[in-house]
Design a protein around this motif. Structure first.
Motif, PDB file in Angstrom:
ATOM      1  N   THR A   1     -13.700  -7.487 -36.995  1.00  0.00           N
ATOM      2  CA  THR A   1     -14.885  -6.738 -36.643  1.00  0.00           C
ATOM      3  C   THR A   1     -16.135  -7.600 -36.774  1.00  0.00           C
ATOM      4  O   THR A   1     -16.238  -8.425 -37.688  1.00  0.00           O
ATOM      5  CB  THR A   1     -15.018  -5.482 -37.531  1.00  0.00           C
TER       6      THR A   1
ATOM      7  N   SER B   1     -19.089  -6.434 -37.410  1.00  0.00           N
ATOM      8  CA  SER B   1     -20.136  -5.728 -38.150  1.00  0.00           C
ATOM      9  C   SER B   1     -20.649  -6.483 -39.368  1.00  0.00           C
ATOM     10  O   SER B   1     -21.747  -6.215 -39.833  1.00  0.00           O
ATOM     11  CB  SER B   1     -19.635  -4.347 -38.582  1.00  0.00           C
TER      12      SER B   1
ATOM     13  N   TRP C   1     -26.575  -8.691 -39.220  1.00  0.00           N
ATOM     14  CA  TRP C   1     -25.351  -7.909 -39.098  1.00  0.00           C
ATOM     15  C   TRP C   1     -25.645  -6.442 -38.821  1.00  0.00           C
ATOM     16  O   TRP C   1     -24.894  -5.771 -38.109  1.00  0.00           O
ATOM     17  CB  TRP C   1     -24.499  -8.054 -40.359  1.00  0.00           C
ATOM     18  N   SER C   2     -26.745  -5.932 -39.350  1.00  0.00           N
ATOM     19  CA  SER C   2     -27.082  -4.516 -39.151  1.00  0.00           C
ATOM     20  C   SER C   2     -27.896  -4.275 -37.896  1.00  0.00           C
ATOM     21  O   SER C   2     -28.039  -3.134 -37.456  1.00  0.00           O
ATOM     22  CB  SER C   2     -27.873  -4.014 -40.356  1.00  0.00           C
TER      23      SER C   2
ATOM     24  N   ASN D   1     -22.022  -2.363 -33.002  1.00  0.00           N
ATOM     25  CA  ASN D   1     -20.888  -2.689 -33.873  1.00  0.00           C
ATOM     26  C   ASN D   1     -19.690  -1.774 -33.627  1.00  0.00           C
ATOM     27  O   ASN D   1     -18.559  -2.152 -33.920  1.00  0.00           O
ATOM     28  CB  ASN D   1     -21.315  -2.639 -35.334  1.00  0.00           C
ATOM     29  N   THR D   2     -19.921  -0.598 -33.067  1.00  0.00           N
ATOM     30  CA  THR D   2     -18.793   0.280 -32.754  1.00  0.00           C
ATOM     31  C   THR D   2     -17.979  -0.268 -31.593  1.00  0.00           C
ATOM     32  O   THR D   2     -16.798   0.047 -31.463  1.00  0.00           O
ATOM     33  CB  THR D   2     -19.272   1.695 -32.417  1.00  0.00           C
TER      34      THR D   2
ATOM     35  N   ASN E   1     -17.999  -3.637 -31.062  1.00  0.00           N
ATOM     36  CA  ASN E   1     -17.740  -5.049 -31.402  1.00  0.00           C
ATOM     37  C   ASN E   1     -18.361  -5.998 -30.379  1.00  0.00           C
ATOM     38  O   ASN E   1     -17.748  -6.999 -29.981  1.00  0.00           O
ATOM     39  CB  ASN E   1     -16.232  -5.301 -31.502  1.00  0.00           C
TER      40      ASN E   1
END
Length: 124
Positions: free
Chosen positions: A28, A30, A53-54, A74-75, A77
Motif C-alpha cells: 500500500t 498510504s 503520506w497523508s 490512498n484508497t 493506491n
C-alpha cells in the motif's frame, strides 16, 4: 517491495491539460511520501512535486508552481499529477517515486522506489 507504474503521458498542446497517474502494486502507498520528477531531453532529472503520506503537505518546483497539482488517493493506491497550462519546456519523461520516510523531498536520493517513466510532449 513496491512497483510503480506511470500512465497518462502523451502529446498535449501548450495551454491544455493532462493528468498523469502513478499506480502502485506490491504494497500500500498510504505510508509512503511520493514525488514526481522529470528528465527533459539532454538534461538531468529534476524535481517537479512531492506529497506527504497523508496528502496534507505538498511541495512544488518553482517552474510548475501554480500550474501543476500533485494529489493522492490512498484508497486507490494512486498518486496523480494534474498538469494545467503546460508549456513546451515541460516536455520530458515523467517519473513517480516513493519514499519510506519523510514528508516528500525534492531530492531524488531520498526516494526508494521509482517507476519506469511516461513521456510527456508539449507542442507549441
Amino acid at each position: 517491495q513496491v512497483q510503480l507504474v506511470e500512465s497518462g503521458g502523451g502529446l498535449v498542446q501548450a495551454g491544455g491539460s493532462l493528468r498523469l497517474s502513478c499506480a502502485a502494486s506490491g504494497r500500500t502507498l498510504s505510508s509512503y511520501a511520493m514525488g514526481w520528477f522529470r528528465q527533459p531531453p539532454g538534461k538531468e532529472r529534476e524535481f517537479v512535486a512531492a506529497i506527504s503520506w497523508s496528502g496534507a503537505t505538498t511541495a512544488y518546483a518553482d517552474s510548475v508552481k501554480g500550474r501543476f497539482t500533485i494529489s493522492r488517493d490512498n484508497t486507490k493506491n494512486t498518486v496523480y499529477l494534474q498538469m494545467n497550462s503546460p508549456k513546451p519546456e515541460d516536455t520530458a519523461v515523467y517519473y513517480c517515486a516513493g519514499a519510506h520516510q519523510g514528508y516528500g523531498s525534492s531530492l531524488a536520493v531520498r526516494y526508494d522506489y521509482w517507476g519506469q517513466g511516461t513521456q510527456v510532449t508539449v507542442s507549441s
